[in-house]
Design an enzyme around this catalytic site. Sequence first.
Site, short mmCIF file in Angstrom:
data_model
loop_
_atom_site.label_atom_id
_atom_site.label_comp_id
_atom_site.label_asym_id
_atom_site.label_seq_id
_atom_site.Cartn_x
_atom_site.Cartn_y
_atom_site.Cartn_z
N LYS A 116 -15.31 54.07 55.40
CA LYS A 116 -14.61 53.82 54.13
C LYS A 116 -14.84 54.99 53.17
O LYS A 116 -13.94 55.34 52.40
CB LYS A 116 -15.10 52.52 53.50
CG LYS A 116 -14.65 51.24 54.22
CD LYS A 116 -15.02 50.02 53.38
CE LYS A 116 -15.22 48.75 54.19
NZ LYS A 116 -14.00 48.11 54.67
N GLU A 200 -18.41 50.77 44.23
CA GLU A 200 -17.10 50.71 43.57
C GLU A 200 -17.18 49.87 42.32
O GLU A 200 -18.00 48.97 42.23
CB GLU A 200 -16.07 50.03 44.50
CG GLU A 200 -15.41 50.95 45.46
CD GLU A 200 -14.43 50.22 46.38
OE1 GLU A 200 -14.17 49.01 46.20
OE2 GLU A 200 -13.94 50.89 47.30
N ARG A 292 -5.00 49.33 63.25
CA ARG A 292 -4.73 48.38 64.35
C ARG A 292 -3.71 47.38 63.88
O ARG A 292 -3.27 47.40 62.74
CB ARG A 292 -6.01 47.64 64.69
CG ARG A 292 -6.59 46.98 63.45
CD ARG A 292 -7.76 46.07 63.75
NE ARG A 292 -8.56 45.77 62.58
CZ ARG A 292 -8.33 44.79 61.73
NH1 ARG A 292 -7.27 44.01 61.87
NH2 ARG A 292 -9.11 44.58 60.71
P1 ADP Z 1 -13.46 44.66 54.87
O1 ADP Z 1 -13.67 45.89 55.65
O2 ADP Z 1 -14.53 43.66 55.02
O3 ADP Z 1 -12.07 44.12 55.04
P2 ADP Z 1 -12.57 45.55 52.23
O4 ADP Z 1 -13.03 46.81 51.60
O5 ADP Z 1 -11.20 45.53 52.79
O6 ADP Z 1 -13.62 45.14 53.34
O7 ADP Z 1 -12.73 44.38 51.18
C1 ADP Z 1 -12.61 43.02 51.53
C2 ADP Z 1 -12.27 42.19 50.31
O8 ADP Z 1 -13.25 42.33 49.28
C3 ADP Z 1 -10.98 42.55 49.63
O9 ADP Z 1 -9.86 41.95 50.23
C4 ADP Z 1 -11.20 42.06 48.22
O10 ADP Z 1 -11.02 40.68 48.12
C5 ADP Z 1 -12.67 42.32 47.99
N1 ADP Z 1 -12.89 43.64 47.33
C6 ADP Z 1 -13.03 44.82 47.94
N2 ADP Z 1 -13.20 45.81 47.04
C7 ADP Z 1 -13.20 45.24 45.83
C8 ADP Z 1 -13.37 45.73 44.48
N3 ADP Z 1 -13.58 47.01 44.22
N4 ADP Z 1 -13.31 44.84 43.47
C9 ADP Z 1 -13.12 43.52 43.71
N5 ADP Z 1 -12.97 43.00 44.94
C10 ADP Z 1 -13.01 43.83 46.00
P1 ADP Z 2 -7.46 41.44 59.22
O1 ADP Z 2 -7.97 42.48 58.26
O2 ADP Z 2 -6.45 41.91 60.21
O3 ADP Z 2 -7.16 40.14 58.58
P2 ADP Z 2 -9.95 40.40 60.11
O4 ADP Z 2 -11.00 41.33 59.61
O5 ADP Z 2 -9.82 39.05 59.57
O6 ADP Z 2 -8.60 41.20 60.19
O7 ADP Z 2 -10.01 40.24 61.68
C1 ADP Z 2 -10.61 41.10 62.55
C2 ADP Z 2 -11.70 40.24 63.13
O8 ADP Z 2 -11.12 39.34 64.06
C3 ADP Z 2 -12.73 40.94 63.89
O9 ADP Z 2 -13.71 41.46 63.07
C4 ADP Z 2 -13.29 39.82 64.77
O10 ADP Z 2 -14.29 39.07 64.12
C5 ADP Z 2 -12.12 38.90 64.95
N1 ADP Z 2 -11.54 38.92 66.28
C6 ADP Z 2 -11.56 39.89 67.18
N2 ADP Z 2 -10.89 39.57 68.28
C7 ADP Z 2 -10.43 38.33 68.07
C8 ADP Z 2 -9.62 37.43 68.84
N3 ADP Z 2 -9.15 37.75 70.02
N4 ADP Z 2 -9.32 36.22 68.34
C9 ADP Z 2 -9.75 35.89 67.13
N5 ADP Z 2 -10.49 36.71 66.37
C10 ADP Z 2 -10.83 37.91 66.82
MG MG Z 3 -10.30 44.92 54.58
#
Ligand code: ADP
Ligand code: ADP
Ligand code: MG
Length: 674
Positions: A116, A200, A292
């Site tokens: 990230k 952040e 992905r």
């Molecule tokens: P992940 O890799 O777990 O998906 P993200 O960086 O996409 O992590 O963040 C997951 C969630 O956390 C976001 O969808 C949002 O709800 C919350 N989030 C992330 N960054 C921030 C931020 N700077 N301020 C408030 N909420 C945040």
């Molecule tokens: P998105 O950001 O696409 O919503 P998520 O972070 O919710 O994705 O989903 C990715 C996660 O899905 C992975 O971290 C893993 O925990 C889960 N996962 C991986 N393979 C499978 C699968 N075949 N069926 C359900 N969940 C899965």
């Molecule tokens: Mg995310």
Amino acid sequence: MFDKLLIANRGEIACRIAATAARLGIASVAVFSEADRHAKHVLACDEAVGVGPPAARESYLQGGRIIAAALESGAQAIHPGYGFLSENAAFARACQDAGLIFIGPPAAAIEAMGSKSAAKSLMEEAGVPLVPGYHGHDQDPVVLAAAADAIGYPVLIKASAGGGGKGMRIVTAPADFGAALHSCKREARAAFGDDAVLVEKYLLRPRHIEIQVFADRHGRCIYLFERDCSVQRRHQKVLEEAPAPGMTRARREAMGAAAVAAAQAVGYVGAGTVEFIVNQDESFYFMEMNTRLQVEHPVTEMITGFDLVEWQFRIAAGEALPARQDELVMHGHSLEARLYAENPERGFLPATGCLERLRFPEAVEFAVARVLAAGASRAALRIDSGIREGDSITPFYDPMIAKLIVWGKDRPEALSRMVTALGKTQIVGLHTNLAFLSRLVDCAAFRSADLDTGLIERHHAALFPAPAPVDWNSVALAAAVVLATERRDEGADPWSRRDGWRLNGRATRELRFAHGDDMCVAALRYGAQGCTLTLGGQSGSFTLGAVTQGSIEIRLGEGALEAEFEWQGTLLHLFGRDSQIVLDWLDAHPPDFEAFVEEGRLTAPMPGKVVAIMTEPGAAVERGAPLLVMEAMKMEHTITAPRAGVVAEIRFAVGEQVAEGAELLVFAAEPGTP
Ligand code: ADP
Ligand code: ADP
Ligand code: MG
């Protein structure tokens, strides 16, 4: 185009990819762990290869074994799905080195977006707006704390290598920073083997809006509009929708252009998602890019009419993007709900167990077809699931049971279809978020699209109401189910009887049920006028209608009631037309210890050892008489006669081990029966 594909995943996404392959005439190869030998995704594919023990680390994450399986089966391409190896650059590279097509972006693009922090640096250069924060190399706690001070509290600490919300810590005051940093690093190290963090600004009441992008190998990149995934628990998505409510055309174009710039900055190819965090003032910032297919991609498919997996195949095979940006049109509105094995009442703790019952509404019940851009039409309900009734959710994999996806001409129509679809879904066997999802889609904030990532927490009181008192109709239905079940167990044929229904030999009967902390007593009295039910001071005439193995009809007072039902031990699950309820029948014998009779046979309800026998062949026994004692799970359980009869044969001796379902004892045929 390749003609054989290996799907390096499991569950719903593997089934979903297999469906597109089948439609296009591409042969599919599944991989499976020992726990998944008979899983739905294995049946969905044309061939299947075992890749190791249940733990993902030893099977679905074994890139080498998966590549070998592809080569041996003659597959030319590998689709990694999401999770598992989908964002593993080394795996993407190894596929290429083995001469296989990796259905995803180039390894270098995965690497560029994998951290990230590094991704944010790249985005900064590409002119994509970023959340104010620190994403530098220097990981000195003093430097990080100073960065947090400069950003201004509250701040969010994230694992650079993060995903799935792991490691994220909100810090509201400088005094808490050190401890939060420490615990974030510990979790990141355990989950990703890398404890680098970024800091952040923690935005208040933001929305999560993401853009679906697609790029081909010919230098073109487009976006397929947005998805709003603001409704989250533990920073993880629960409900997703497209388009995002309130999105203006100008904002969509600006976010689309930023997402395309982000993808192009890393030489992206294939399907990707650029996630933005959006302030209430509509300013938006890059959060991360998922390189992905996304779990929630179906909502985009619903409003565009395109099959995104087919697009992935075509692009991976070297074809040009199937459409130009100016050809894309959105139709209507789509919602997705993620059905999880988890316990919302206990902080959404993941749950495991067997899905003794798993029934979804039929897509045909949602007969209103939606018209696609191409003029074709499809059902307005789609269920993506890799789980069937009888399957189990184990601790090895993601606890998602299914995704329910609906389409409507507008948001209110989609929403009402989602309410219906959730209401018609029936599950018995383990904790799920089904009832929670029903309350969530129906709550005022979601209905009015007052969305932000704190919605679930802010509306906690409305989303977790005190259980409603038991309604009289449900108890009446439950009483009918109990009586009918008893008669079936007695070998009588209650299923077709409508009249002369006595309370199983008695003139009055009290049946007690627990519902949460409440207890309710249904008093039944059989008189000259038929049967009367009294409950909480209310009385009414009570008549049994049609009864089958899984459904019951009764007349109560002037009204007719019906429900489907399923027993889970002493728990009676009732599925009515617009409500579901679980009642615990308190008068029942403990269910595990009750034997089952089928046509005069008495079978063991659980595996165990026979420790005592209290009857003998030829003995006449009354209903309820102790027959033998089994020891199971370090406890003794007495098996009693489920009906009066004559013992014909005892199949086991004291000390013998008995398998579940084994026939313990045979009753003599009743006089007059063949
Ligand atoms: P992940 O890799 O777990 O998906 P993200 O960086 O996409 O992590 O963040 C997951 C969630 O956390 C976001 O969808 C949002 O709800 C919350 N989030 C992330 N960054 C921030 C931020 N700077 N301020 C408030 N909420 C945040
Ligand atoms: P998105 O950001 O696409 O919503 P998520 O972070 O919710 O994705 O989903 C990715 C996660 O899905 C992975 O971290 C893993 O925990 C889960 N996962 C991986 N393979 C499978 C699968 N075949 N069926 C359900 N969940 C899965
Ligand atoms: Mg995310």
